[in-house]
Design a protein around this motif. Structure first.
Motif, PDB file in Angstrom:
ATOM      1  N   VAL A   1     -51.392  74.272  17.125  1.00 42.85           N
ATOM      2  CA  VAL A   1     -50.312  73.304  17.309  1.00 42.85           C
ATOM      3  C   VAL A   1     -50.238  72.457  16.043  1.00 42.85           C
ATOM      4  O   VAL A   1     -51.266  72.070  15.478  1.00 42.85           O
ATOM      5  N   ARG A   2     -49.026  72.157  15.616  1.00 43.05           N
ATOM      6  CA  ARG A   2     -48.843  71.416  14.364  1.00 43.05           C
ATOM      7  C   ARG A   2     -48.184  70.063  14.641  1.00 43.05           C
ATOM      8  O   ARG A   2     -47.133  69.989  15.280  1.00 43.05           O
ATOM      9  N   LEU A   3     -48.815  69.020  14.136  1.00 46.59           N
ATOM     10  CA  LEU A   3     -48.320  67.654  14.291  1.00 46.59           C
ATOM     11  C   LEU A   3     -47.871  67.122  12.934  1.00 46.59           C
ATOM     12  O   LEU A   3     -48.550  67.341  11.926  1.00 46.59           O
ATOM     13  N   ALA A   4     -46.764  66.410  12.906  1.00 43.80           N
ATOM     14  CA  ALA A   4     -46.333  65.720  11.690  1.00 43.80           C
ATOM     15  C   ALA A   4     -46.384  64.212  11.950  1.00 43.80           C
ATOM     16  O   ALA A   4     -46.039  63.745  13.037  1.00 43.80           O
ATOM     17  N   VAL A   5     -46.821  63.451  10.945  1.00 52.80           N
ATOM     18  CA  VAL A   5     -46.959  61.996  11.072  1.00 52.80           C
ATOM     19  C   VAL A   5     -45.956  61.324  10.135  1.00 52.80           C
ATOM     20  O   VAL A   5     -45.987  61.529   8.923  1.00 52.80           O
ATOM     21  N   VAL A   6     -45.075  60.536  10.716  1.00 58.29           N
ATOM     22  CA  VAL A   6     -44.105  59.755   9.944  1.00 58.29           C
ATOM     23  C   VAL A   6     -44.426  58.283  10.173  1.00 58.29           C
ATOM     24  O   VAL A   6     -44.273  57.770  11.278  1.00 58.29           O
ATOM     25  N   SER A   7     -44.891  57.622   9.129  1.00 58.05           N
ATOM     26  CA  SER A   7     -45.360  56.241   9.264  1.00 58.05           C
ATOM     27  C   SER A   7     -44.862  55.383   8.116  1.00 58.05           C
ATOM     28  O   SER A   7     -44.631  55.872   7.004  1.00 58.05           O
ATOM     29  N   ASP A   8     -44.683  54.100   8.393  1.00 57.49           N
ATOM     30  CA  ASP A   8     -44.401  53.101   7.354  1.00 57.49           C
ATOM     31  C   ASP A   8     -43.203  53.493   6.487  1.00 57.49           C
ATOM     32  O   ASP A   8     -43.241  53.386   5.272  1.00 57.49           O
ATOM     33  N   LEU A   9     -42.143  53.909   7.144  1.00 55.01           N
ATOM     34  CA  LEU A   9     -40.898  54.192   6.425  1.00 55.01           C
ATOM     35  C   LEU A   9     -40.271  52.897   5.905  1.00 55.01           C
ATOM     36  O   LEU A   9     -39.681  52.871   4.822  1.00 55.01           O
ATOM     37  N   HIS A  10     -40.394  51.834   6.679  1.00 51.66           N
ATOM     38  CA  HIS A  10     -39.830  50.524   6.302  1.00 51.66           C
ATOM     39  C   HIS A  10     -38.362  50.633   5.892  1.00 51.66           C
ATOM     40  O   HIS A  10     -37.931  50.013   4.919  1.00 51.66           O
ATOM     41  N   SER A  11     -37.632  51.456   6.638  1.00 51.07           N
ATOM     42  CA  SER A  11     -36.189  51.621   6.427  1.00 51.07           C
ATOM     43  C   SER A  11     -35.826  52.183   5.045  1.00 51.07           C
ATOM     44  O   SER A  11     -34.677  52.081   4.618  1.00 51.07           O
ATOM     45  N   THR A  12     -36.783  52.772   4.341  1.00 47.44           N
ATOM     46  CA  THR A  12     -36.500  53.398   3.049  1.00 47.44           C
ATOM     47  C   THR A  12     -35.531  54.564   3.247  1.00 47.44           C
ATOM     48  O   THR A  12     -35.655  55.320   4.211  1.00 47.44           O
TER      49      THR A  12
END
Length: 279
Positions: free
Chosen positions: A41-52
């Motif tokens: 199983v593959r997980l992707a982590v999207v963090s701290d975009l801060h609206s960029t």
């Protein structure tokens, strides 16, 4: 004099190179194994975009996320910023769930009522079809493996200060221990410096952000110069760590600010490949 100019010129060139290579979004791969995992199983982590914003309609970010071929997207906070316009975050949130199921917890910048209140943040995330994990659990099945996904809000009273850990302990107690849970357990919690608290509750995997990779790195020497609430030379700036019996993955995040350049610290989407082992 010439030697001094040469020295400072080389330093300037080194920093310029470090700044330039930090622009493209990287997929940073990790492989973890557990007897609880039936098939990969593959997980992707999207963090701290801060609206960029990454190109028109967030195309570069979304294309990179699709490239990861993830089964699940985890968002451990600070997708929305307390200063930058919401549009960058909204463009991402409204399209992410079409790629894979998404799970989210709040970060410290989403706990500051400047552009949007905390209840409004959660409502906006849910409107995009994303599950908000605020001191609650959800059990799902992916590729024959059962997962229990958990998350906590970032402690509101510690948005920018750090006095003690009691509020977080209470949040974790409300969530409850997962030490006897038969499913593979994942906790979304924004602050990696609090991972010793989280690990006491028996998670297989903890996913965090917040540290922004320590902002400045020197490959092979310094894995981060400074991080919020960790100070200089942070212990958990970005990468894979072992916290008691839990794996901790700290994302270096996706935020870019012109006044706080990233040096040898590319913005990233961690991609976690979970595989089976016989224990």
């Amino acid at each position: 004099m010439k030697l001094a100019l040469l020295f400072f010129g080389l330093i300037a060139a080194y920093l310029l190179i470090g700044w330039l290579i930090s622009f493209p979004i990287q997929l940073r791969s990790y492989t973890l194994s557990s007897p609880k995992i039936k098939t990969p199983v593959r997980l992707a982590v999207v963090s701290d975009l801060h609206s960029t914003v990454y190109g028109p309609n967030q195309k570069r970010l979304l294309d990179k996320l699709r490239q990861s071929r993830c089964d699940l997207i985890l968002m451990p906070g600070d997708i929305i910023d307390d200063i930058k316009p919401l549009r960058g975050a909204e463009l991402f949130l409204d399209q992410a769930a079409a790629i894979a199921p998404c799970y989210y917890c709040t970060g410290n910048h989403e706990n500051i009522d400047t552009l949007i209140t905390l209840p409004e943040v959660k409502a906006r995330v849910r409107q995009a079809g994303i599950t908000v994990l605020d001191s609650r659990k959800e059990t799902i099945t992916i590729r024959g493996t059962r997962f229990t996904l958990c998350g906590i809000d970032d402690p509101r009273k510690y948005a920018y200060i750090d006095r003690d850990s009691q509020e977080e302990i209470e949040l974790m107690k409300a969530l409850g221990s997962v030490q006897t849970c038969p499913e593979y357990t994942i906790l979304l919690a924004h602050r990696p410096e609090r991972s010793p608290i989280y690990a006491q509750f028996g998670f297989d995997l903890i996913v965090s952000g917040h540290a922004h990779g320590g902002q400045v790195r020197i490959p092979g020497l310094i894995n981060g110069l400074f991080a919020p609430r960790q100070g200089w030379f942070p212990k958990r700036a970005g990468g894979l760590y072992q916290e008691q019996n839990s794996d901790l993955i700290v994302s270096r995040g996706l935020c870019r600010r012109w006044y706080l350049p990233r040096i040898f610290n590319p913005v990233e989407i961690p991609v976690i490949e979970l595989t089976h082992n016989d224990g």
